[in-house]
Write a protein that holds these residues in place. Sequence first.
Motif, PDB file in Angstrom:
ATOM      1  N   PRO A  12      54.530  35.545  22.723  1.00 48.10           N
ATOM      2  CA  PRO A  12      55.901  35.056  22.521  1.00 48.10           C
ATOM      3  C   PRO A  12      56.670  36.006  21.614  1.00 48.10           C
ATOM      4  O   PRO A  12      56.093  36.715  20.781  1.00 48.10           O
ATOM      5  CB  PRO A  12      55.707  33.692  21.868  1.00 48.10           C
ATOM      6  CG  PRO A  12      54.350  33.725  21.268  1.00 48.10           C
ATOM      7  CD  PRO A  12      53.534  34.672  22.105  1.00 48.10           C
ATOM      8  N   ALA A  13      57.969  36.011  21.802  1.00 48.08           N
ATOM      9  CA  ALA A  13      58.829  36.852  20.962  1.00 48.08           C
ATOM     10  C   ALA A  13      58.739  36.369  19.527  1.00 48.08           C
ATOM     11  O   ALA A  13      58.654  35.167  19.270  1.00 48.08           O
ATOM     12  CB  ALA A  13      60.266  36.763  21.448  1.00 48.08           C
ATOM     13  N   PRO A  14      58.741  37.299  18.583  1.00 48.76           N
ATOM     14  CA  PRO A  14      58.660  36.873  17.184  1.00 48.76           C
ATOM     15  C   PRO A  14      59.908  36.085  16.799  1.00 48.76           C
ATOM     16  O   PRO A  14      61.017  36.397  17.229  1.00 48.76           O
ATOM     17  CB  PRO A  14      58.570  38.185  16.405  1.00 48.76           C
ATOM     18  CG  PRO A  14      59.133  39.217  17.311  1.00 48.76           C
ATOM     19  CD  PRO A  14      58.858  38.747  18.712  1.00 48.76           C
ATOM     20  N   GLY A  15      59.708  35.053  16.019  1.00 47.70           N
ATOM     21  CA  GLY A  15      60.825  34.231  15.564  1.00 47.70           C
ATOM     22  C   GLY A  15      61.599  34.930  14.465  1.00 47.70           C
ATOM     23  O   GLY A  15      61.193  35.977  13.945  1.00 47.70           O
ATOM     24  N   PRO A  16      62.728  34.373  14.115  1.00 51.63           N
ATOM     25  CA  PRO A  16      63.513  34.978  13.037  1.00 51.63           C
ATOM     26  C   PRO A  16      62.770  34.843  11.711  1.00 51.63           C
ATOM     27  O   PRO A  16      61.923  33.975  11.545  1.00 51.63           O
ATOM     28  CB  PRO A  16      64.801  34.157  13.031  1.00 51.63           C
ATOM     29  CG  PRO A  16      64.436  32.869  13.664  1.00 51.63           C
ATOM     30  CD  PRO A  16      63.333  33.161  14.632  1.00 51.63           C
ATOM     31  N   PRO A  17      63.086  35.713  10.773  1.00 53.32           N
ATOM     32  CA  PRO A  17      62.452  35.591   9.452  1.00 53.32           C
ATOM     33  C   PRO A  17      62.770  34.233   8.832  1.00 53.32           C
ATOM     34  O   PRO A  17      63.777  33.615   9.166  1.00 53.32           O
ATOM     35  CB  PRO A  17      63.077  36.726   8.638  1.00 53.32           C
ATOM     36  CG  PRO A  17      63.972  37.478   9.525  1.00 53.32           C
ATOM     37  CD  PRO A  17      64.023  36.804  10.855  1.00 53.32           C
ATOM     38  N   PRO A  18      61.930  33.764   7.929  1.00 50.73           N
ATOM     39  CA  PRO A  18      62.137  32.417   7.365  1.00 50.73           C
ATOM     40  C   PRO A  18      63.432  32.264   6.574  1.00 50.73           C
ATOM     41  O   PRO A  18      63.921  31.161   6.392  1.00 50.73           O
ATOM     42  CB  PRO A  18      60.928  32.204   6.465  1.00 50.73           C
ATOM     43  CG  PRO A  18      60.356  33.544   6.235  1.00 50.73           C
ATOM     44  CD  PRO A  18      60.754  34.409   7.398  1.00 50.73           C
ATOM     45  N   ASN A  19      64.025  33.347   6.104  1.00 51.90           N
ATOM     46  CA  ASN A  19      65.261  33.235   5.323  1.00 51.90           C
ATOM     47  C   ASN A  19      66.499  33.597   6.146  1.00 51.90           C
ATOM     48  O   ASN A  19      67.564  33.822   5.589  1.00 51.90           O
ATOM     49  CB  ASN A  19      65.177  34.086   4.064  1.00 51.90           C
ATOM     50  CG  ASN A  19      64.973  35.553   4.374  1.00 51.90           C
ATOM     51  OD1 ASN A  19      64.730  35.928   5.512  1.00 51.90           O
ATOM     52  ND2 ASN A  19      65.059  36.382   3.358  1.00 51.90           N
ATOM     53  N   ALA A  20      66.393  33.658   7.474  1.00 54.29           N
ATOM     54  CA  ALA A  20      67.522  33.971   8.338  1.00 54.29           C
ATOM     55  C   ALA A  20      68.269  32.688   8.694  1.00 54.29           C
ATOM     56  O   ALA A  20      67.670  31.637   8.878  1.00 54.29           O
ATOM     57  CB  ALA A  20      67.042  34.664   9.611  1.00 54.29           C
ATOM     58  N   VAL A  21      69.580  32.793   8.773  1.00 55.32           N
ATOM     59  CA  VAL A  21      70.412  31.660   9.167  1.00 55.32           C
ATOM     60  C   VAL A  21      71.462  32.131  10.166  1.00 55.32           C
ATOM     61  O   VAL A  21      71.801  33.307  10.216  1.00 55.32           O
ATOM     62  CB  VAL A  21      71.127  31.008   7.955  1.00 55.32           C
ATOM     63  CG1 VAL A  21      70.149  30.385   7.005  1.00 55.32           C
ATOM     64  CG2 VAL A  21      71.999  32.008   7.246  1.00 55.32           C
ATOM     65  N   LEU A  22      71.993  31.192  10.938  1.00 59.82           N
ATOM     66  CA  LEU A  22      73.091  31.480  11.850  1.00 59.82           C
ATOM     67  C   LEU A  22      74.380  31.005  11.207  1.00 59.82           C
ATOM     68  O   LEU A  22      74.464  29.897  10.690  1.00 59.82           O
ATOM     69  CB  LEU A  22      72.888  30.768  13.180  1.00 59.82           C
ATOM     70  CG  LEU A  22      71.705  31.228  14.020  1.00 59.82           C
ATOM     71  CD1 LEU A  22      71.588  30.364  15.270  1.00 59.82           C
ATOM     72  CD2 LEU A  22      71.854  32.680  14.404  1.00 59.82           C
TER      73      LEU A  22
END
Length: 106
Positions: A12-22
């Motif tokens: 699976p594609a790596p998820g966003p870093p834990p401190n990333a926000v939209l």
Amino acid sequence: MSWLGRLFGAKPAPGPPPNAVLVDSDLAQRLTEGGAGLDVAVDAALRAYLEAQDKAAAAGEPDRIPFWLRRDAESGGDIDSELRDRVNQRRAAEDDPGTPRRPAAE
């Protein structure tokens, strides 16, 4: 992940870093109007918000309620007697011959 990827065991594609926000684009545009980068602008806005929260807590604002929305803590919650006193004062003022009366509304 697509069904073919699952079938052939793709990672699976790596998820966003834990401190990333939209951040919404309109909000991002407003934050970066001064020319600062989005990361710097978001950091500054969050720090300002948290400082305001800390100041409100240090000032003793109960539950961070603005002063104009706070209930009167000195009255002790006995609003009935306060209203009764106000009505009695108004009636006494109306009965007093020395007080000018307003003309009746037509």
